[in-house]
Design an enzyme around this catalytic site. Sequence first.
Site, PDB file in Angstrom:
ATOM      1  N   ARG A   1      86.949  48.144  -7.524  1.00 28.89           N
ATOM      2  CA  ARG A   1      87.902  47.130  -7.998  1.00 28.89           C
ATOM      3  C   ARG A   1      87.216  46.113  -8.900  1.00 28.89           C
ATOM      4  O   ARG A   1      86.250  45.456  -8.479  1.00 28.89           O
ATOM      5  CB  ARG A   1      88.551  46.417  -6.794  1.00 28.89           C
ATOM      6  CG  ARG A   1      89.282  47.402  -5.891  1.00 28.89           C
ATOM      7  CD  ARG A   1      89.985  46.724  -4.728  1.00 28.89           C
ATOM      8  NE  ARG A   1      90.427  47.732  -3.771  1.00 28.89           N
ATOM      9  CZ  ARG A   1      91.628  48.338  -3.794  1.00 28.89           C
ATOM     10  NH1 ARG A   1      92.512  48.010  -4.702  1.00 28.89           N
ATOM     11  NH2 ARG A   1      91.925  49.260  -2.899  1.00 28.89           N
TER      12      ARG A   1
ATOM     13  N   CYS B   1      96.943  41.705  -0.545  1.00 32.85           N
ATOM     14  CA  CYS B   1      95.730  41.298   0.184  1.00 32.85           C
ATOM     15  C   CYS B   1      95.872  39.836   0.596  1.00 32.85           C
ATOM     16  O   CYS B   1      96.154  38.978  -0.245  1.00 32.85           O
ATOM     17  CB  CYS B   1      94.511  41.406  -0.708  1.00 32.85           C
ATOM     18  SG  CYS B   1      94.388  42.978  -1.554  1.00 32.85           S
TER      19      CYS B   1
ATOM     20  N   CYS C   1      96.055  44.583   3.112  1.00 29.84           N
ATOM     21  CA  CYS C   1      94.641  44.319   3.347  1.00 29.84           C
ATOM     22  C   CYS C   1      94.522  42.860   3.777  1.00 29.84           C
ATOM     23  O   CYS C   1      95.258  42.009   3.269  1.00 29.84           O
ATOM     24  CB  CYS C   1      93.862  44.559   2.055  1.00 29.84           C
ATOM     25  SG  CYS C   1      92.104  44.210   2.196  1.00 29.84           S
TER      26      CYS C   1
ATOM     27  N   CYS D   1      78.958  29.436   2.343  1.00 30.11           N
ATOM     28  CA  CYS D   1      78.792  30.361   1.203  1.00 30.11           C
ATOM     29  C   CYS D   1      78.728  29.561  -0.104  1.00 30.11           C
ATOM     30  O   CYS D   1      79.689  28.848  -0.445  1.00 30.11           O
ATOM     31  CB  CYS D   1      79.941  31.361   1.154  1.00 30.11           C
ATOM     32  SG  CYS D   1      80.274  32.129   2.764  1.00 30.11           S
TER      33      CYS D   1
ATOM     34  N   CYS E   1      81.548  29.573  -2.777  1.00 29.82           N
ATOM     35  CA  CYS E   1      82.956  29.506  -2.386  1.00 29.82           C
ATOM     36  C   CYS E   1      83.560  28.101  -2.409  1.00 29.82           C
ATOM     37  O   CYS E   1      83.090  27.195  -1.724  1.00 29.82           O
ATOM     38  CB  CYS E   1      83.134  30.106  -0.997  1.00 29.82           C
ATOM     39  SG  CYS E   1      84.887  30.233  -0.555  1.00 29.82           S
TER      40      CYS E   1
ATOM     41  N   CYS F   1      87.059  47.710   2.921  1.00 30.58           N
ATOM     42  CA  CYS F   1      86.986  47.190   1.564  1.00 30.58           C
ATOM     43  C   CYS F   1      85.785  46.259   1.549  1.00 30.58           C
ATOM     44  O   CYS F   1      85.820  45.200   2.179  1.00 30.58           O
ATOM     45  CB  CYS F   1      88.268  46.434   1.211  1.00 30.58           C
ATOM     46  SG  CYS F   1      88.147  45.606  -0.391  1.00 30.58           S
TER      47      CYS F   1
ATOM     48  N   CYS G   1      86.727  25.739   5.351  1.00 30.31           N
ATOM     49  CA  CYS G   1      85.996  26.779   6.096  1.00 30.31           C
ATOM     50  C   CYS G   1      84.626  26.262   6.550  1.00 30.31           C
ATOM     51  O   CYS G   1      83.896  25.644   5.759  1.00 30.31           O
ATOM     52  CB  CYS G   1      85.828  28.007   5.205  1.00 30.31           C
ATOM     53  SG  CYS G   1      84.971  29.360   6.025  1.00 30.31           S
TER      54      CYS G   1
HETATM   55  N1  SAM Z   1      86.547  33.936   4.767  1.00 29.98           N
HETATM   56  C1  SAM Z   1      86.596  35.327   4.595  1.00 29.98           C
HETATM   57  C2  SAM Z   1      85.238  35.923   4.373  1.00 29.98           C
HETATM   58  O1  SAM Z   1      84.424  35.336   3.666  1.00 29.98           O
HETATM   59  O2  SAM Z   1      84.968  37.002   4.883  1.00 29.98           O
HETATM   60  C3  SAM Z   1      87.531  35.798   3.540  1.00 29.98           C
HETATM   61  C4  SAM Z   1      87.788  35.046   2.255  1.00 29.98           C
HETATM   62  S1  SAM Z   1      86.473  35.027   1.065  1.00 29.98           S
HETATM   63  C5  SAM Z   1      87.040  33.841  -0.090  1.00 29.98           C
HETATM   64  C6  SAM Z   1      86.538  36.618   0.259  1.00 29.98           C
HETATM   65  C7  SAM Z   1      85.514  36.932  -0.820  1.00 29.98           C
HETATM   66  O3  SAM Z   1      85.853  36.251  -2.018  1.00 29.98           O
HETATM   67  C8  SAM Z   1      84.085  36.537  -0.591  1.00 29.98           C
HETATM   68  O4  SAM Z   1      83.403  37.427   0.236  1.00 29.98           O
HETATM   69  C9  SAM Z   1      83.524  36.574  -1.998  1.00 29.98           C
HETATM   70  O5  SAM Z   1      82.976  37.850  -2.280  1.00 29.98           O
HETATM   71  C10 SAM Z   1      84.734  36.303  -2.882  1.00 29.98           C
HETATM   72  N2  SAM Z   1      84.594  35.012  -3.570  1.00 29.98           N
HETATM   73  C11 SAM Z   1      84.747  33.781  -3.041  1.00 29.98           C
HETATM   74  N3  SAM Z   1      84.504  32.813  -3.956  1.00 29.98           N
HETATM   75  C12 SAM Z   1      84.190  33.444  -5.108  1.00 29.98           C
HETATM   76  C13 SAM Z   1      83.828  32.989  -6.424  1.00 29.98           C
HETATM   77  N4  SAM Z   1      83.718  31.702  -6.715  1.00 29.98           N
HETATM   78  N5  SAM Z   1      83.565  33.920  -7.371  1.00 29.98           N
HETATM   79  C14 SAM Z   1      83.665  35.232  -7.077  1.00 29.98           C
HETATM   80  N6  SAM Z   1      83.990  35.718  -5.859  1.00 29.98           N
HETATM   81  C15 SAM Z   1      84.242  34.843  -4.884  1.00 29.98           C
HETATM   82 FE1  SF4 Z   2      84.557  30.670   4.239  1.00 36.39          FE
HETATM   83 FE2  SF4 Z   2      84.572  31.044   1.619  1.00 36.39          FE
HETATM   84 FE3  SF4 Z   2      82.528  31.903   3.047  1.00 36.39          FE
HETATM   85 FE4  SF4 Z   2      84.948  33.126   3.283  1.00 36.39          FE
HETATM   86  S1  SF4 Z   2      83.627  33.082   1.467  1.00 36.39           S
HETATM   87  S2  SF4 Z   2      83.535  32.543   4.939  1.00 36.39           S
HETATM   88  S3  SF4 Z   2      86.286  31.347   2.979  1.00 36.39           S
HETATM   89  S4  SF4 Z   2      83.124  29.747   2.791  1.00 36.39           S
END
Ligand code: SAM
Ligand code: SF4
Length: 318
Positions: free
Chosen positions: A266, A102, A134, A61, A64, A194, A57
Amino acid sequence: MFDLDQPSVTQSADQAEALLKAPLLDLLHKAADVHRKHHDVTDIQKASLLSIKTGGCPEDCAYCPQSAHHKEVGLQKEHFLDPSAVVALAQKAKHAGAERFCMGAAWRKVRDGAEFDAVLEMVRGVRALDMEACVTLGMLQRHQAQALAEAGLSAYNHNLDTGPEFYGEIIGTRTYRDRLDTLDHVRAAGISICCGGIIGMGETIRDRAEMLAVLANFDPAPESVPINALIPVKGTPLAHLPRVRAPEIIRMVATARILMPKARVRLSAGRDGFTVADQILCFMAGANSIFYGDALLTAPNSAMSLDKELFETLAALD
Ligand code: SAM
Ligand code: SF4
Ligand code: DTB
């Protein structure tokens, strides 16, 4: 358009902060009362998660594992999955007891074209199984939200992740405003929202309170609010942070419940470190859904065998 500076947000943030800091048993009691008034407390929804496109991606973040910026993670990238395979997995999840399916894609934003059309097909397929569908696909434009609504999408997941002040410490590649705009499009298309966040990223209690205040001031409030505990993944900039302790999640769930009485709150990522007793306290505090299945998107979830024990503990005795 949502105004972050409206006085009601500050007011709710003050209220949320006081709740988050209240004596635990007082907070728990108050939240349990609100929960009982608005919900059947025995109804705890199981939702299963599937990553339909994993890793690579372009967003940064910090939490992530799927961000291409965190090269040390060593995540196995996966190509976009085939709709028929996805629907077969949804069927399997339904068979195991999930009511909601989801699907997440590691995209910055949705692009029109074959992959988006395939997502629409997945949504139609999941809905045909009589499950809630979702998706979480990153940023979305108005016409794309409309297309998802027409395919029968039940909810769109797009998290604020944290409060507006702390947000910049975690994400540099898109703004809080971008997130709110996507949520506007989702709402305009008539899809349920959500939207929640993560705790344990180094934020203050005030940051947690501000996030809940922003959510509670959406009109209407989100139908679904995931509360994630950071899973500190090796190779991400937040890998060094300690796991969130159960009382912090309990406080966050309880405050979300009081501020958003009708939402499904949730108990999301990071539940695997909690005991059955910790999780029962989360349900007392107003959580009424969990992710069910051995995996989240890329990280492990609480094992299904432990969840079996959890639901057996909650059930009435013969
Ligand atoms: N890329 C899309 C986005 O960010 O909108 C969707 C996928 S993203 C992985 C969905 C959510 O997963 C993130 O907004 C975050 O809140 C949660 N998430 C991702 N990595 C995480 C982690 N290491 N621990 C807890 N929550 C996490
Ligand atoms: Fe990309 Fe992860 Fe951020 Fe979603 S949370 S936008 S998958 S880097
Ligand atoms: C949400 O708030 N939590 C879920 C879901 N929405 C998509 C995702 C959790 C991901 C945890 C880290 C991983 O599995 O990669």
